[in-house]
Design an enzyme around this catalytic site. Structure first.
Site, short mmCIF file in Angstrom:
data_model
loop_
_atom_site.label_atom_id
_atom_site.label_comp_id
_atom_site.label_asym_id
_atom_site.label_seq_id
_atom_site.Cartn_x
_atom_site.Cartn_y
_atom_site.Cartn_z
N ASN A 10 76.68 28.61 34.11
CA ASN A 10 75.32 28.48 33.57
C ASN A 10 75.27 27.19 32.77
O ASN A 10 75.77 27.13 31.66
CB ASN A 10 75.05 29.71 32.68
CG ASN A 10 73.73 29.61 31.95
OD1 ASN A 10 72.92 28.71 32.22
ND2 ASN A 10 73.50 30.52 31.03
N LYS A 12 72.82 25.79 31.47
CA LYS A 12 71.79 25.82 30.41
C LYS A 12 70.98 24.53 30.43
O LYS A 12 70.77 23.96 31.50
CB LYS A 12 72.43 26.11 29.05
CG LYS A 12 73.29 27.38 29.07
CD LYS A 12 73.68 27.88 27.73
CE LYS A 12 74.54 29.13 27.89
NZ LYS A 12 74.92 29.76 26.64
N HIS A 96 68.98 36.56 30.26
CA HIS A 96 70.00 35.96 29.39
C HIS A 96 69.54 36.12 27.94
O HIS A 96 68.34 36.04 27.65
CB HIS A 96 70.17 34.47 29.75
CG HIS A 96 71.35 33.87 29.05
ND1 HIS A 96 71.30 33.49 27.72
CD2 HIS A 96 72.61 33.62 29.46
CE1 HIS A 96 72.49 33.02 27.36
NE2 HIS A 96 73.31 33.09 28.41
N GLU A 98 69.52 34.19 25.55
CA GLU A 98 68.72 33.07 25.03
C GLU A 98 67.27 33.19 25.48
O GLU A 98 66.36 32.79 24.76
CB GLU A 98 69.36 31.74 25.46
CG GLU A 98 70.63 31.46 24.64
CD GLU A 98 71.71 30.68 25.35
OE1 GLU A 98 71.43 30.03 26.37
OE2 GLU A 98 72.87 30.74 24.88
N GLU A 166 77.32 40.23 28.17
CA GLU A 166 77.50 39.07 27.30
C GLU A 166 77.17 39.45 25.86
O GLU A 166 75.99 39.47 25.47
CB GLU A 166 76.56 37.94 27.74
CG GLU A 166 76.81 37.45 29.14
CD GLU A 166 76.35 36.00 29.29
OE1 GLU A 166 77.20 35.16 29.64
OE2 GLU A 166 75.18 35.71 29.05
N GLY A 172 78.86 30.95 23.06
CA GLY A 172 78.92 29.62 22.46
C GLY A 172 79.60 29.57 21.10
O GLY A 172 79.51 28.57 20.38
N SER A 210 81.99 32.71 25.68
CA SER A 210 83.16 31.91 25.31
C SER A 210 84.34 32.05 26.26
O SER A 210 85.50 32.01 25.84
CB SER A 210 83.59 32.21 23.86
OG SER A 210 82.57 31.82 22.96
P1 PGA Z 1 79.36 30.33 26.69
O1 PGA Z 1 77.97 30.90 27.26
O2 PGA Z 1 80.34 30.42 27.81
O3 PGA Z 1 79.05 28.93 26.28
O4 PGA Z 1 79.73 31.22 25.54
C1 PGA Z 1 77.94 32.00 28.11
C2 PGA Z 1 76.54 32.28 28.53
O5 PGA Z 1 75.61 32.07 27.74
O6 PGA Z 1 76.29 32.70 29.68
#
Ligand code: PGA
Length: 248
Positions: A10, A12, A96, A98, A166, A172, A210
């Site tokens: 992803n 983003k 997601h 976010e 997640e 992150g 992460s």
């Molecule tokens: P990350 O994000 O690997 O940067 O923690 C995972 C995600 O948001 O799908």
């Protein structure tokens, strides 16, 4: 039959056209498709067509990060699943955290998006997971118990749908749950999906939050983990490929 695994990157809101080419071409060249594991990259909308061309013939799937629930209409700034399919997407991430936070997406909206994805021929990756406050309150299982049935698309099958667990606090942050916690939540999600009358033992449940090359061997070996949804580490081809290789 065990679920077909999936490692999805992803990107983003990151990347540039030139950077995307290097990244996509390296992933395309080095992630040999297998019968048991799929690989996908999900770049921002404007890069989809180009990245699709860079991936051509590699077996790496093109995915999008979101779609609208409707097929077309007056929805400025949104993109339909049908159009995503037309530009070569095979997969779309929905719900997601976010999106749930930044755009106040509810479980109902996520379910409608997943249904639109299926209708357009895209496989949805439905994301669920608890916040830090919910985890601290011991409510992780309650959260997935609410999110999973409410976000699961009507008519969804394990051949087409994927769930990504997640934990919001792990995204992150460099923090990850213990392998024991991951195993427990994945098993709980599977039992919740089974109650929907779906063949949950064949459902791919990805872990996200992460995941990096360094922790992927441990996380991908957890029973019930069928791949990864990768954010930050998917922007580095070498690191992403380590995660792909850890998922056999
Ligand atoms: P990350 O994000 O690997 O940067 O923690 C995972 C995600 O948001 O799908």
């Amino acid at each position: 039959m065990a679920p077909i695994k999936l490692v999805a990157g992803n990107w983003k809101m990151n990347g540039s056209l030139s950077g995307a080419r290097l990244l996509a071409e390296e992933i395309a060249a080095k992630s040999a498709p297998t019968a048991r594991r799929r690989v996908a990259v999900c770049p921002p909308f404007p890069l989809l067509s180009s990245v699709g061309a860079f991936l051509k013939g590699s077996g790496v799937l093109l995915g999008a990060q979101d779609c609208h629930a409707h097929e077309k209409g007056a929805h400025t700034g949104d993109v339909s699943a049908k159009l995503l399919s037309e530009v070569g997407c095979r997969i779309v991430i929905v719900g997601h955290s976010e999106r749930r936070t930044d755009h106040r997406e509810t479980d109902d909206m996520v379910r409608a998006k997943a249904e639109a994805a299926l209708a357009a021929g895209l496989d949805p990756i439905v994301c669920v997971g608890e916040t830090e406050a919910e985890r601290d309150a011991g409510r992780t299982k309650d959260v997935v118990e609410r999110q999973v049935p409410a976000s699961w698309p009507k008519g969804g099958t394990v051949e087409r749908c994927v769930i990504a667990y997640e934990p919001v606090w792990a995204i992150g942050t460099g923090k990850t749950p213990t392998v024991g916690d991951v195993a427990e939540v994945h098993s709980h999600i599977r039992s919740v999906v089974a109650k929907l009358g779906v063949a949950a033992e064949n459902l791919a449940i990805l872990y996200g939050g992460s995941v990096k090359g360094s922790n992927a061997p441990e996380l991908m070996a957890v029973p019930g983990v069928d791949g990864a949804l990768v954010g930050g580490a998917s922007l580095d081809a070498a690191d992403f490929l380590k995660i792909v290789n850890a998922c056999q």
